[in-house]
Design a protein around this motif. Structure first.
Motif, PDB file in Angstrom:
ATOM      1  N   SER A  62       0.811  -1.214   0.000  1.00  0.00           N
ATOM      2  CA  SER A  62       0.000   0.000   0.000  1.00  0.00           C
ATOM      3  C   SER A  62       0.848   1.270   0.000  1.00  0.00           C
ATOM      4  O   SER A  62       0.390   2.314  -0.459  1.00  0.00           O
ATOM      5  N   HIS A  63       2.080   1.171   0.472  1.00  0.00           N
ATOM      6  CA  HIS A  63       2.960   2.335   0.471  1.00  0.00           C
ATOM      7  C   HIS A  63       3.309   2.793  -0.950  1.00  0.00           C
ATOM      8  O   HIS A  63       3.804   3.896  -1.145  1.00  0.00           O
ATOM      9  N   HIS A  65       0.974   3.153  -3.304  1.00  0.00           N
ATOM     10  CA  HIS A  65      -0.253   3.658  -3.916  1.00  0.00           C
ATOM     11  C   HIS A  65      -0.028   4.978  -4.657  1.00  0.00           C
ATOM     12  O   HIS A  65      -0.448   5.132  -5.809  1.00  0.00           O
ATOM     13  N   GLU A  66       0.618   5.919  -4.016  1.00  0.00           N
ATOM     14  CA  GLU A  66       0.847   7.229  -4.658  1.00  0.00           C
ATOM     15  C   GLU A  66       1.707   7.087  -5.908  1.00  0.00           C
ATOM     16  O   GLU A  66       1.438   7.736  -6.929  1.00  0.00           O
ATOM     17  N   GLU A  67       2.709   6.239  -5.851  1.00  0.00           N
ATOM     18  CA  GLU A  67       3.565   6.017  -7.022  1.00  0.00           C
ATOM     19  C   GLU A  67       2.768   5.374  -8.157  1.00  0.00           C
ATOM     20  O   GLU A  67       2.918   5.758  -9.318  1.00  0.00           O
ATOM     21  N   ASN A  68       1.902   4.431  -7.820  1.00  0.00           N
ATOM     22  CA  ASN A  68       1.055   3.810  -8.841  1.00  0.00           C
ATOM     23  C   ASN A  68       0.131   4.837  -9.484  1.00  0.00           C
ATOM     24  O   ASN A  68      -0.079   4.815 -10.701  1.00  0.00           O
ATOM     25  N   MET A  69      -0.431   5.717  -8.674  1.00  0.00           N
ATOM     26  CA  MET A  69      -1.314   6.764  -9.209  1.00  0.00           C
ATOM     27  C   MET A  69      -0.537   7.691 -10.150  1.00  0.00           C
ATOM     28  O   MET A  69      -1.032   8.090 -11.204  1.00  0.00           O
ATOM     29  N   ARG A  70       0.697   8.026  -9.781  1.00  0.00           N
ATOM     30  CA  ARG A  70       1.527   8.887 -10.617  1.00  0.00           C
ATOM     31  C   ARG A  70       1.814   8.217 -11.958  1.00  0.00           C
ATOM     32  O   ARG A  70       1.694   8.835 -13.021  1.00  0.00           O
ATOM     33  N   ASP A  72       0.044   5.778 -13.373  1.00  0.00           N
ATOM     34  CA  ASP A  72      -1.210   5.700 -14.130  1.00  0.00           C
ATOM     35  C   ASP A  72      -1.500   7.011 -14.841  1.00  0.00           C
ATOM     36  O   ASP A  72      -1.945   7.023 -15.994  1.00  0.00           O
ATOM     37  N   LYS A  73      -1.248   8.122 -14.166  1.00  0.00           N
ATOM     38  CA  LYS A  73      -1.496   9.434 -14.772  1.00  0.00           C
ATOM     39  C   LYS A  73      -0.590   9.645 -15.986  1.00  0.00           C
ATOM     40  O   LYS A  73      -1.034  10.133 -17.038  1.00  0.00           O
TER      41      LYS A  73
END
Length: 86
Positions: A62-63, A65-70, A72-73
Motif C-alpha cells: 500500500s505504500h 499507492h501514490e507512485e502507482n497513481m503517478r 497511471d497518470k
C-alpha cells in the motif's frame, strides 16, 4: 543458530510446497519470511504504526499507492484513458 518452534501442520505443508516450487531449502524460506516480517515490523514501529495481521497478505504494498497513481497518470497522458478492471 538452531531454534525449535511449533508451527501448525498445514502451514508447514504449505511452506514445504512453496520451498519446493522455488527450489530452495525450507530453512532458507523460513529465514527469508522471518526476516521480511521483522524488517516490516521494525519499519512500522519506526513510523508509529502497528501492522494488522491481515496486512501480511493484503495491502502489503500500500505504500506504493501514490507512485502507482503517478504512473497511471503518465500512462493516461501518453496513451489515453486506462480501462479499469471490473
Amino acid at each position: 543458530m538452531k531454534v525449535t518452534v511449533e508451527i501448525p501442520e498445514q502451514l508447514v505443508r504449505q511452506a514445504k510446497a512453496l520451498s519446493a516450487l522455488r527450489g530452495v531449502p525450507l530453512r532458507q524460506l523460513v529465514s527469508e519470511a522471518l526476516e521480511a516480517r521483522v524488517t516490516a515490523r521494525n519499519f512500522d514501529q519506526a513510523v508509529g504504526e502497528a501492522s494488522p495481521p491481515w496486512m501480511t497478505g493484503f495491502g502489503g504494498l500500500s505504500h506504493l499507492h501514490e507512485e502507482n497513481m503517478r504512473i497511471d497518470k503518465l500512462i493516461e497522458e501518453e496513451f489515453g484513458q486506462i480501462e479499469k478492471a471490473s
